[in-house]
Motif scaffolding. Structure first.
Motif, mmCIF file in Angstrom:
data_model
loop_
_atom_site.group_PDB
_atom_site.id
_atom_site.type_symbol
_atom_site.label_atom_id
_atom_site.label_comp_id
_atom_site.label_asym_id
_atom_site.label_seq_id
_atom_site.Cartn_x
_atom_site.Cartn_y
_atom_site.Cartn_z
ATOM 1 N N TYR A 83 46.686 -27.990 30.883
ATOM 2 C CA TYR A 83 47.329 -26.731 31.274
ATOM 3 C C TYR A 83 48.717 -26.619 30.648
ATOM 4 O O TYR A 83 49.078 -25.587 30.084
ATOM 5 C CB TYR A 83 47.403 -26.652 32.801
ATOM 6 C CG TYR A 83 48.129 -25.436 33.335
ATOM 7 C CD1 TYR A 83 47.604 -24.155 33.178
ATOM 8 C CD2 TYR A 83 49.338 -25.570 34.002
ATOM 9 C CE1 TYR A 83 48.269 -23.046 33.669
ATOM 10 C CE2 TYR A 83 50.009 -24.465 34.499
ATOM 11 C CZ TYR A 83 49.472 -23.206 34.333
ATOM 12 O OH TYR A 83 50.129 -22.103 34.819
ATOM 13 N N TRP A 86 48.384 -26.323 26.703
ATOM 14 C CA TRP A 86 47.869 -25.005 26.338
ATOM 15 C C TRP A 86 48.992 -23.964 26.400
ATOM 16 O O TRP A 86 49.175 -23.173 25.470
ATOM 17 C CB TRP A 86 46.718 -24.615 27.260
ATOM 18 C CG TRP A 86 46.172 -23.255 26.970
ATOM 19 C CD1 TRP A 86 46.472 -22.091 27.604
ATOM 20 C CD2 TRP A 86 45.239 -22.917 25.944
ATOM 21 N NE1 TRP A 86 45.788 -21.050 27.053
ATOM 22 C CE2 TRP A 86 45.013 -21.531 26.027
ATOM 23 C CE3 TRP A 86 44.561 -23.651 24.977
ATOM 24 C CZ2 TRP A 86 44.152 -20.855 25.172
ATOM 25 C CZ3 TRP A 86 43.693 -22.981 24.128
ATOM 26 C CH2 TRP A 86 43.501 -21.601 24.227
ATOM 27 N N ASN A 87 49.727 -23.987 27.507
ATOM 28 C CA ASN A 87 50.810 -23.018 27.663
ATOM 29 C C ASN A 87 51.954 -23.270 26.689
ATOM 30 O O ASN A 87 52.483 -22.332 26.094
ATOM 31 C CB ASN A 87 51.334 -23.028 29.110
ATOM 32 C CG ASN A 87 50.446 -22.228 30.021
ATOM 33 O OD1 ASN A 87 50.540 -21.013 30.076
ATOM 34 N ND2 ASN A 87 49.550 -22.900 30.715
ATOM 35 N N ILE A 90 49.946 -23.561 22.540
ATOM 36 C CA ILE A 90 49.050 -22.488 22.096
ATOM 37 C C ILE A 90 49.640 -21.120 22.447
ATOM 38 O O ILE A 90 49.738 -20.240 21.590
ATOM 39 C CB ILE A 90 47.638 -22.637 22.719
ATOM 40 C CG1 ILE A 90 47.051 -24.022 22.423
ATOM 41 C CG2 ILE A 90 46.715 -21.516 22.241
ATOM 42 C CD1 ILE A 90 46.884 -24.361 20.959
ATOM 43 N N LEU A 91 50.032 -20.934 23.724
ATOM 44 C CA LEU A 91 50.556 -19.637 24.157
ATOM 45 C C LEU A 91 52.060 -19.497 23.935
ATOM 46 O O LEU A 91 52.579 -18.385 23.955
ATOM 47 C CB LEU A 91 50.225 -19.409 25.638
ATOM 48 C CG LEU A 91 48.731 -19.434 25.998
ATOM 49 C CD1 LEU A 91 48.547 -19.222 27.488
ATOM 50 C CD2 LEU A 91 47.958 -18.385 25.194
ATOM 51 N N ARG A 93 54.578 -20.456 25.894
ATOM 52 C CA ARG A 93 55.325 -20.053 27.083
ATOM 53 C C ARG A 93 55.403 -21.200 28.084
ATOM 54 O O ARG A 93 54.734 -22.219 27.931
ATOM 55 C CB ARG A 93 54.674 -18.844 27.732
ATOM 56 C CG ARG A 93 53.285 -19.137 28.272
ATOM 57 C CD ARG A 93 52.662 -17.915 28.883
ATOM 58 N NE ARG A 93 51.420 -18.303 29.553
ATOM 59 C CZ ARG A 93 50.444 -17.495 29.821
ATOM 60 N NH1 ARG A 93 50.527 -16.231 29.481
ATOM 61 N NH2 ARG A 93 49.369 -17.925 30.439
#
Length: 152
Positions: A83, A86-87, A90-91, A93
């Motif tokens: 989690y 990914w944040n 990838i994102l 943020r």
């Protein structure tokens, strides 16, 4: 993809001293004490996270049953790591609610530790006593106290 690489490079620049310190600690402690966990090295007792590395290794190699057996929190911790990654990468943020999730994971780790110590100590790895700990080597009465308290 370029931004992912930039974020990773920035994190490496910011965290390299900590990474070097962890590497040095790991090498020295493994060479001297044949263990990684400071709690095991000092007291001989497993910590709430003992077995987590093996649990994550088993999970990554597809041995889910062994992962859960060695440490049931391996899967939730892996989820938290995914989690966050990914944040962050990838994102690009901040992972929402991460502090609360970490606190909940720590509480679960401690509760599970107390329960598993009650059930399995000192007969089932990783819940075993390491006799070559610092306190046992430096305080001659340390293990006598543990025996008198019926801990060992």
């Amino acid at each position: 993809m370029r931004k992912i690489g930039e974020r990773i490079c920035q994190d490496i620049k910011n965290l390299w001293p900590a990474a070097i310190a962890v590497i040095i600690y790991t090498v020295l402690v493994k060479l001297i004490f044949h263990a990684f966990c400071p709690m095991v090295v000092v007291t001989g007792f497993p910590c709430p996270g003992c077995g987590m590395t093996r649990s994550l290794f088993f999970l990554l190699t597809g041995r889910i049953g062994q992962s859960v057996w060695i440490h049931p929190m391996g899967i939730p911790i892996a989820g938290l790591i995914c989690y966050f990654l990914w944040n962050r990468y990838i994102l690009g943020r901040t992972a929402k609610g991460m502090k609360g999730l970490i606190i909940a994971a720590i509480v679960l780790l401690v509760v599970l530790y107390v329960w598993r110590m009650h059930l399995y100590f000192p007969n089932r790895p990783p819940y075993v006593y390491a006799e070559d700990n610092i306190l046992a080597k430096t305080l001659p009465f340390y293990e006598q106290i543990l025996h008198s308290l019926r801990i060992l």
